[in-house]
Design an enzyme around this catalytic site. Structure first.
Site, short mmCIF file in Angstrom:
data_model
loop_
_atom_site.label_atom_id
_atom_site.label_comp_id
_atom_site.label_asym_id
_atom_site.label_seq_id
_atom_site.Cartn_x
_atom_site.Cartn_y
_atom_site.Cartn_z
N ARG A 375 0.87 -1.19 0.00
CA ARG A 375 0.00 0.00 0.00
C ARG A 375 0.90 1.23 0.00
O ARG A 375 1.82 1.33 0.81
CB ARG A 375 -0.92 0.04 1.22
CG ARG A 375 -1.87 -1.15 1.34
CD ARG A 375 -2.88 -0.92 2.46
NE ARG A 375 -3.57 -2.14 2.83
CZ ARG A 375 -4.65 -2.62 2.21
NH1 ARG A 375 -5.13 -1.96 1.18
NH2 ARG A 375 -5.22 -3.75 2.62
N HIS A 435 3.00 -9.53 1.07
CA HIS A 435 2.73 -8.58 2.14
C HIS A 435 4.00 -8.19 2.90
O HIS A 435 3.96 -7.35 3.79
CB HIS A 435 1.69 -9.21 3.10
CG HIS A 435 1.12 -8.27 4.11
ND1 HIS A 435 1.41 -8.36 5.45
CD2 HIS A 435 0.26 -7.23 3.98
CE1 HIS A 435 0.75 -7.43 6.11
NE2 HIS A 435 0.06 -6.72 5.24
N TYR A 468 0.41 5.36 12.20
CA TYR A 468 0.47 3.96 12.64
C TYR A 468 1.72 3.72 13.47
O TYR A 468 2.79 4.23 13.15
CB TYR A 468 0.52 3.01 11.44
CG TYR A 468 -0.73 2.93 10.60
CD1 TYR A 468 -1.80 3.79 10.79
CD2 TYR A 468 -0.83 1.97 9.60
CE1 TYR A 468 -2.94 3.72 10.00
CE2 TYR A 468 -1.97 1.88 8.79
CZ TYR A 468 -3.02 2.76 9.00
OH TYR A 468 -4.13 2.67 8.21
#
EC number: 2.7.4.1
Length: 704
Positions: A375, A435, A468
């Site tokens: 992302r 990922h 985050y």
């Protein structure tokens, strides 16, 4: 060795209900009067956004499962129908709480501070005049009603506000006509109104409803009601049959636009006639319809939470700090060559990671850059640097994961732009999502080829890195460099998975490594040695790992878990898990780091990872489990891990009954982990600045 006793069948919490309890903890922060009002709005918006994705993916998947002839039972023992029933009951209570908090608490609090939502029915003359002007100049020319009574029902855009209008029919045979007005996103949801102080606004659907007659001159409007549709997004791409993965992903995005409706949200003032009309047209049953007593789609509250000014209504700003371990006067290559670097985001800036890639793009000695992109941000400086590097003739490879849910369209766009710039783009691995968070820079230096590697727990996204809680590790250690090269060879070269010196990779070896580490602690404790497991992650779902933790607890291993979201393990059950403690922290930053510690007979084993302990991460994704070996980096990471378990302000403890209880300060001693972490970083920066000010470095004459 004695055969272990069988574990009880009722040893797992239901995954979906556990997730809803996580969202409830977020909602509880919106309900907490100790939080500033605009921060409470933000938490309320997050709960709404979370529920949208939950219905699209999890509920959508369960509905599909319920239509299959075979029966399914989850590990907690619930059938698909029982799960859907329990979800709907819990969801209805959550929605009621959302609107109680908004309408009865936060909005009155905001009004007292000058922030007012104006309804058109109660608006004063000045607000009415402004709203009419906005409607006539900006709204009416854009929107287009569509009569649908006798025609095919239009494709209603997912998650966007629509208006359904009931009109008096033109013939006796047709008493009512209906029209749909999609509000779309071209016109902003929040309509700013004039005010002498503070901020006043109306919602777009309220303004349009107030002027609805102007769309239907000469027709009698009986009703105008807002509604919103959620469609099933649990749609998998058939990679083997797709002509090309890019084409397949575009087909998947199109299929989401037309997939079945799993939720209809509608204004509670809707008439029986209109509700029946919409239900029939969209083939909905009552179980999939939710009436709302306030504005639909509370994600608009993100915009209000970001209002400029009103600093008294939000948390004090915590500016990310420049890491004192990194010398800004030196290149990132020189910084990393001196020592391994470990950064705690967002307390420490993400800039060094961006800077590493930007410097690599410009450095004539850099030969290659290889990176995984899962992302990214809309205007990603990292993607721009990769394209610049390729244009300068460097060998640049980007693994762009096209299957990153809800970021597919952006990743497709980036992939095409990078390909046009000369970047070698790889669209992940067939059947798996890539990922892992890894970047390697290959550089020609005096002593030969050097490899600089970044490992992370979060995405290469500088925007979310400020929100985050994640960890970055940068190193030029030869074994890590060799492992990083082998990783990319495995993923890109379609070769057999390589042997790693340090790394463990899913789906080949990560699960085995974690289980081995847990079982090692279990054996040591059985032999009378000290044994400890401490881990932090987003979710714990995998049954095999949970059972291994139960066995460890039964052997006497002390286990502390900090799990932000879903936890299917039941802690504190006598004879099963009395040695396991589970806490969850919900605070201003989203806890996202995955960290694991094993006492390992005193030779402490510490890891960061991109993977949660879930079947999807361990079996269906390409992930990395990275040991932290540098002494200073390890100590810094362990101190942060310990900090999370001391929180008594925003930490919740999970009980064996599935109930989370918020921890409270004892004797008035508050300990807020995120605040302590930020203050610790600030103190380290000040200390480093003081050392620099008191250290005198003379300018020496150049040698002749």
């Amino acid at each position: 060795m004695n055969k272990p006793e069988p574990l009880p069948e009722d040893r797992f919490f239901n995954r979906e209900l556990s997730w809803l309890e996580f969202n409830q903890r977020v909602l509880d922060h919106a309900d907490d009067e100790n939080n500033p009002a605009l921060e409470r709005l933000k938490f309320l918006a997050i709960t709404s956004s979370n529920l949208d994705e939950f219905f699209m993916v999890r509920v959508g998947g369960l509905i599909l499962q319920s239509r299959r002839p075979e029966s399914f039972t989850d590990p907690s023992g619930l059938s698909t129908a029982e799960q859907l029933s329990a979800i709907r009951t819990r969801y209805r209570k959550m929605v009621d709480d959302q609107y109680r908090i908004l309408l009865e608490d936060i909005e009155p609090t905001l009004l007292a501070h000058g922030i007012a939502r104006v309804t058109m029915d109660d608006a004063g003359e000045q607000h009415q005049k402004t709203a009419r002007s906005v409607f006539q100049t900006l709204i009416q020319p854009v929107l287009s009603p569509q009569i649908v009574s006798s025609g095919e029902f239009p494709l209603v855009q997912v998650l966007s506000i629509q208006l359904c209008v009931r009109l008096k029919g033109l013939t006796e045979e047709t008493p009512w006509d209906y029209a749909i007005i999609p509000l779309g996103r071209a016109v902003g949801r929040v309509v700013t109104l004039p005010t002498e102080g503070g901020y006043a606004y109306a919602l777009l659907e309220d303004v349009v409803t107030h002027h609805i007659d102007e769309f239907f001159n000469g027709r009698e409007v009986a009703e105008c009601i807002a509604f919103r549709v959620t469609r099933n997004a649990d749609i998998a791409i058939q990679e083997d049959s797709a002509r090309d993965l890019m084409v397949g992903m575009e087909e998947l995005l199109e299929s989401r636009r037309t997939s079945g409706c799993v939720r209809l949200e509608i204004d509670e003032r809707v008439s029986e006639e209109m509700l029946q009309f919409l239900s029939d047209k969209m083939d909905l049953c009552d179980q999939n319809i939710t009436s709302m007593r306030g504005p639909l789609d509370l994600t608009y509250l993100f915009q209000l939470a970001g209002l400029k000014g009103f600093s008294a209504l939000r948390d004090p700003h915590w500016a990310p700090q420049h890491s004192p371990e990194i010398d800004p006067a030196e290149s990132m290559f020189d910084n990393i060559a001196q020592r391994d670097l470990l950064l705690l985001h967002p307390y420490e800036q993400f800039d060094p990671v961006v800077r590493l890639i930007q410097e690599a793009a410009e450095d004539p000695d850099v030969l290659a850059i290889k990176q995984v992109l899962y992302r990214t941000s809309r205007n990603s400086p990292i993607v721009a640097a990769l394209m610049r590097a390729a244009e300068r003739g460097k060998y640049v490879t980007a693994i762009v994961e096209l299957k990153a849910r809800f970021d597919e369209a952006r990743n497709i766009e980036w992939a095409r732009e990078m390909e046009a710039s000369g970047v070698q783009v790889v669209y992940g691995v067939r059947g798996l999502k890539t990922h892992a968070k890894i970047c390697i820079v290959v550089r020609r230096e005096t002593q030969g080829i050097a490899r600089y590697v970044h490992f992370g727990t979060g995405n290469y996204n500088e925007a979310t890195a400020a929100l985050y809680g994640d960890v970055s590790m940068m190193t030029c250690n030869e074994e890590f460099g060799a492992d990083a090269t082998n990783f990319f060879n495995s993923v890109i070269g379609a070769s057999q998975p390589q042997q790693f010196h340090q790394l463990s990779m899913a789906p080949t070896s990560l699960r085995t490594r974690v289980l081995s580490l847990i079982e090692n602690e279990t054996r040591r404790r059985a032999q009378g040695q000290r044994a400890v497991i401490v881990a932090k992650m987003n979710a714990l779902v995998d049954n095999t790992i949970i059972d291994a933790l139960y066995r460890a607890s039964q052997a006497g291993v002390k286990i502390k878990l900090n799990i932000r979201g879903i936890c299917c393990l039941k802690p504190g059950v006598p004879g099963l898990s009395e040695n396991i403690e589970v806490t969850s922290i919900i605070d201003r930053f989203l806890e996202h780091a995955r960290i694991a510690y094993f006492h390992h007979g005193g030779d402490e084993a510490v890891f960061i990872s991109s993977a949660d302990w879930m079947p999807r991460n361990l079996d269906r994704r390409v992930e990395l489990f990275v040991p932290v070996q540098d002494t200073a980096c390890r100590q810094k990471l362990l101190q942060s891990l310990d900090t999370y378990f001391q929180d008594n302000v925003n930490a919740w403890q999970l009980g064996p009954d599935g109930v989370y209880t918020r921890k409270t300060p004892t004797k008035g001693k508050r300990f807020r982990a995120q605040e302590v972490l930020y203050n610790t970083v600030v103190a380290e920066v000040k200390k480093a600045e003081h050392v620099r000010r008191t250290h005198f470095e003379t300018h020496q004459a150049e040698p002749k």
